[in-house]
Design an enzyme around this catalytic site. Structure first.
Site, short mmCIF file in Angstrom:
data_model
loop_
_atom_site.label_atom_id
_atom_site.label_comp_id
_atom_site.label_asym_id
_atom_site.label_seq_id
_atom_site.Cartn_x
_atom_site.Cartn_y
_atom_site.Cartn_z
N ASP C 16 10.23 0.02 16.07
CA ASP C 16 9.84 1.40 15.77
C ASP C 16 8.35 1.63 15.98
O ASP C 16 7.94 2.61 16.60
CB ASP C 16 10.24 1.78 14.34
CG ASP C 16 11.75 2.01 14.21
OD1 ASP C 16 12.49 1.72 15.19
OD2 ASP C 16 12.18 2.46 13.14
N ARG C 98 0.84 0.97 -0.29
CA ARG C 98 0.35 1.98 0.66
C ARG C 98 -1.14 2.22 0.59
O ARG C 98 -1.79 2.38 1.64
CB ARG C 98 1.12 3.29 0.48
CG ARG C 98 2.63 3.19 0.68
CD ARG C 98 3.00 2.29 1.78
NE ARG C 98 4.42 2.25 2.09
CZ ARG C 98 4.95 1.31 2.86
NH1 ARG C 98 4.21 0.32 3.36
NH2 ARG C 98 6.24 1.33 3.13
N ASP C 127 6.41 7.80 1.59
CA ASP C 127 5.35 6.99 2.18
C ASP C 127 4.38 7.80 3.03
O ASP C 127 3.18 7.54 3.04
CB ASP C 127 5.96 5.85 2.99
CG ASP C 127 6.46 4.74 2.09
OD1 ASP C 127 5.94 4.62 0.97
OD2 ASP C 127 7.38 4.01 2.49
N SER C 181 17.90 0.51 5.47
CA SER C 181 16.49 0.39 5.82
C SER C 181 15.77 -0.47 4.79
O SER C 181 16.05 -0.37 3.60
CB SER C 181 15.90 1.80 5.85
OG SER C 181 14.51 1.75 5.88
#
Lengths: 407, 407, 407, 407
Positions: C16, C98, C127, C181
């Protein structure tokens, strides 16, 4: 509790604490150390020395100190960083003075080898709690003596008798009952009791000692500028001043314009309601000024968090837990927020009111570019608002859909 | 979003919403329903009907309603039960009106078969958020059109051009830019923008429209009595009044005495700071009155809990989440607290200030027997205070002992 | 937003982000800098370098860094000082990673002269918010590119087509849709989407990758000791370790005993609910350990204040406001509380559970002298409790008296 | 306090409360009424009747009641609606039983014309506070007698002597000191004191009475389904049960799987820390179940508000303020949130753990349409996220710009 051998007494030099002084000597046969502090209550301290000597206190046992700067710097200013009010309105003028007095009582006890301290607060009020919690937090071994909870001098007549028997001089105006009780320091004057005990009745004019009557205050507004640095007021009309000087100056201005009167019924920590008349002239100005500078220097995340914790912080101080982990934790949070609370506000003082009417700062977060009704040159894309609203609305839509489905 | 077929427009009858009306007709070719509400903004509503007809709206599509009683009863009063202020000072006069307008927009849409509603709020402000969140919360399928975020009429010139091209009458004083923007309802008048955009500059006198200048207000205080029932003001000087009558009467009194002016910089939900001049004459009196009656009728447990949640409640309303579970949950908590908030306060109104100077109630928790400086006939045993303090101090002593041990 | 000239991409080396890399090059014609961080996700990083080079990235534009120690020391540990859980149970394993990635993205952008950063988070999740809020908070001028919100590669087929057209190698197992995922770092592994989308259905066994099945975990409990210093875990079974070593070791232990599985439906900041399977083996042990040591080293004032603010602190982190004044203010408060959170706990690990079964510390506030059922030698005077209760009861009595009077 | 004439005693039938019974008769010469309640402590009540008669209590003065349904319906269930835990972990099993016992004590006093109540809690614990605050809140005139704070039976020897002198039968195993002290009801069993007083030492196996050892619990997970209606558990595996039946059934399941053990050091309201072993088998399952159903039926606004107030609510209950305005206010807020907390959860029970592994409801707010990784048919526009982020970031950008400017 074993009998105390040497006691540090919070001594004002007045009749009541003189009676306590003598009572400690006679009841416990202990040595007494007197501690008299200037916190800005507006009384001469030297007469307290003479009186203490007259009551047999050794000169080396007499401590008289001017704590005004420490009081404002380390207690009043930190508290004002949080825009602190108790129960919506009270500026905590009494509460905030107790920890400092207690701290010095304990320090003097440790320095003089005393094993106890004593205070003149009654068994019905908050001050006994504040004094004692602070003392125990600073020295877990100290004894605290609260004569009003112990003795049998339960009427004015008995007190006067005791004073006469013990050669304690009695001022003429202290023979009878005072019409109300007063506490004062640089931040405020409080009045309560007696003629004020019916909360339905307006306080008589003669109760107010610290502020002029708004009705007779100047007929024209006065404007001043107060400058802050990291949350603390540091200059007035461009002139740098010390913490105590600042509060003194604001007190003069507040007095002149009749600012800072409060007629209030509050909830005491000990469980009852009481009514007080508070006069906080400088503090009331300071609160409005601090709020004004925060308006442009604090962002909403910081401001709303502070606001939401202020009632709890106020309660902690009111209840006497200044020297507690939770107060120190909240102080760390509050102080962190003040790093950019720097700048100047313009205030209008007029007949009982103070309003912030202007504020500016190098640290300002106000962005005319963003807010303007005029062309903002792309600072803000109004289209963003649509997405902002849609995502904020999403859960409300899901709720409405669910609720309609079930009808 | 597919094009709307029939839109209910929040229509004031003024130039801007008339332009929106026409724009909706031309841009979307949709049928327009107008909704004009009297929330006490002080304007005649009938001219809005004539203008709507002139702009081609069918008579059955014109809704004009007097919502003043509903506004005060179901929105203002519940909010005041919490002594609500946003960011320490703002009485939320604009915020609290939006949910009611939105509710009627949605209801009229459902009644007339409209698939959309439209409002005249800009893309920079809070009102767009409030309108849209409320509409979506009440009808998750509704479309909301915000022309200011969509069209290209991005300057006064373009707006005037559009109006002229579309035969929309333009009042002489609306051709130029207004020096500031105004919103009004029974609770307040707000002014912002343009000449007010520099928060350092004092607002000019002509901005104030709703309150007389405190300087020229009456030279003598006026005293009034406000009576509460379960948290809501229900009588003034002994005379029962409806909710809207109460606020109207307090507005007159507040105006006369110059009460309720606020020069404020606030944090908008959309992320920027803005400066507003708020005039909330009656609301400012009502807040002081409500605080006064709570002082004697609410115990500390209830009062402190309410106080600690008020900032969050205010933020929820300010941000437009009136119709949300969290607002309703907080309202349930607040309303529960008001069951005994019944009684009367006496207020002093004078040159910009309002003070509670007396309060009494059959529901009073104030106990003169407990608080008195006189003999309390055993109501309170001062010895209890010693144990109370000892146990409150225990953890502080354990902390101090630990900390000393580790030094 | 003008087109970016040079972009720092958060690059995993996977399919990705390789597609994003190529898309940035082709869509914007911009230079791409790749940043690949080891946060303990358990993947080799060097293949990312090779792949980046293959995709035309200049060697000096490839940044590969081991951030594990910084991650635990500056993000995970501060968060655990608050016993942080989101919505009662979730240990925030994704959220907390993050800010650090964002910080390095911005720093690398500033070091390499890039004007933009890019991330691979979708438009539905949290996110994107976390990455972008953090980047903007650290550099208000930076551009953030979120390809998933921009491009038209809206299906697996289109993505694969794009990859094939652009010579991006596609691992065999990446051609089809993954069944769910995954996100992983040293703190946790999360799994969501696809087979997990029905919250009524039990997660299949093959979803769990980070923890052994409790059913097949060892049949006997294992005991470990974790030592804290000022709130942070610093030693295990008496052996000092670094922050990342600690979490690595606890992860091994947690994995072995099947600890830290959570099947959870949470509220995303963007307004929808989502279901995730979280595995946080070491973190779950760490939380129990930290709670255990706080039990004896924190007093109730500190502990209750922390507890009451934790939900807000968790929400702030979950929503992506790590670099905000309110998070920093809360951190100051939390860190202040941890000054004495020093000592050791014993933990029992067994088939999916961890329990604190012992704790000791030089900093302990636990006083056997006070609490003992045996003679306490005067440490505590039970008579004090009577006064404590009387004064705590006073307001309740006044309430009851009032309420009875009105019946 | 004048001497009581007639006292209602919370009477278990055990040695200690039998001694109290006799002591009240001899010390005060007063008439004693006994009240023995079944709150699910697992003891026969009829022996208490025989013993009371033997100790001279008139039959009409003996009250024995099964309060299990009322206990769960009006106390346990409301508390669990808030997912209540004290200090992060304790399910408040003792605290929640005290208000109900107190309520019946007061009601029986009023029904029998007694002027006092008495309880067997010691002067060091929380229970004395809980009993007395509840009694005073329900009847401000009632006297509460706490013999443990008054008498001089300060050692086991003295108690046994007193019992022997007064012909109170002493069970063989009650002559010596119990190795620890136990309290039990339908929600939990607590053990504390003596062998448990060192918080560093693991609790011996024989302490656990209410839960099987997880090590020997079944080797295979068991799955159950619990159904909720408006926040309360109403059916198990599809079978409707009463509140007490529900908790009884969950207790059996929890016992079997070793669920609900807690080794805990807590902060008592009276200021000291104490260590307890709690076993709350059914309650632990109920908490996980309730959290699970809230995950899909509560929106984030409601959930986060509840979560943020839970610590305070827990503290209020722990401290004994069940019958206080603040508890009732919070209950109104909590109950308001539960209107749609209706649906079913699947739980996995296994060797000391309970996990929610599935949940479904007609009231679900979970929207697979919104969250799906697949094509969502326009339910959610990812572009909205860009605007959402931009406006959430705006204040952070303004902060960063300010802070950079000042560097």
């Amino acid at each position: 509790m074993s009998a105390p051998k040497k006691v540090v007494l919070a001594y004002s030099g007045g009749l009541d604490t003189s009676i306590i002084l003598k009572w400690l000597q006679t009841e416990y046969g202990c040595e007494v150390v007197t501690f008299t502090a200037d916190l800005g209550q507006g009384e001469e301290l030297e007469p307290a020395r003479e009186k203490a000597i007259m009551l047999g206190i050794k000169p080396e046992n007499i401590f008289i100190e001017d704590l005004r700067e420490e009081f404002v710097r380390d207690y009043v200013n930190p508290m004002f960083r949080a825009n602190t009010v108790y129960e919506g309105q009270y500026l905590l003028g009494t509460s905030i003075a107790r920890p400092l007095i207690s701290k010095r009582l304990v320090e003097i006890a440790e320095a003089t080898g005393a094993d106890a301290v004593a205070h003149g607060a009654t068994g019905k009020g908050n001050d006994q709690v504040r004094f004692e919690l602070a003392c125990y937090a600073l020295n877990p071994e100290i004894k605290v003596i609260a004569p009003w909870r112990e003795w049998d001098l339960t009427s004015r007549t008995k007190l006067i008798d005791f004073a006469e028997k013990n050669q304690i001089p009695i001022a003429r105006d202290k023979r009878g009952e005072a019409p109300f009780s007063v506490d004062a320091n640089l931040l405020h004057t409080s009045s309560e009791g007696k003629v004020l005990e019916d909360p339905a009745e307006m306080a008589p004019d003669y109760v107010f000692q610290r502020t002029d009557n708004p009705v007779t205050a100047p007929d024209e507004p006065e404007y001043i500028e107060v400058t802050f640095d990291k949350g603390d007021a540091v200059a007035i009309d461009g002139k740098a001043v010390t913490p105590a000087e600042m509060l003194t100056k604001l007190n003069e201005l507040g007095k002149k314009h009749g600012i800072g009167r409060l007629d209030f019924v509050e909830n005491r920590f000990v469980g009852m309601k009481s009514r007080g008349i508070y006069e906080t002239p400088g503090g009331t100005i300071l609160l409005e000024a601090h709020r004004g500078i925060e308006q442009i220097t604090l962002d909403s995340g910081a401001g709303h968090l502070k606001d939401s914790l202020m009632p709890r912080y106020a309660e902690i101080i009111y209840n006497g837990f200044w020297f507690s982990p939770e107060r120190e934790m909240l102080q760390a949070l509050i102080d962190k927020s003040q790093e950019h609370v720097t700048g100047t506000v313009r205030l209008q003082l007029f007949k009982g009111s103070v309003f912030c009417v202007g504020r500016w700062s190098d640290h300002s977060l106000y962005s005319e570019a963003h807010v303007t009704f005029e062309d903002d040159a792309g600072a803000y894309d109004q289209k963003d608002a649509a997405g902002f609203i849609q995502l904020n609305a999403l859960r409300l839509k899901l709720l409405a859909t669910r609720n309609r489905r079930l009808k």
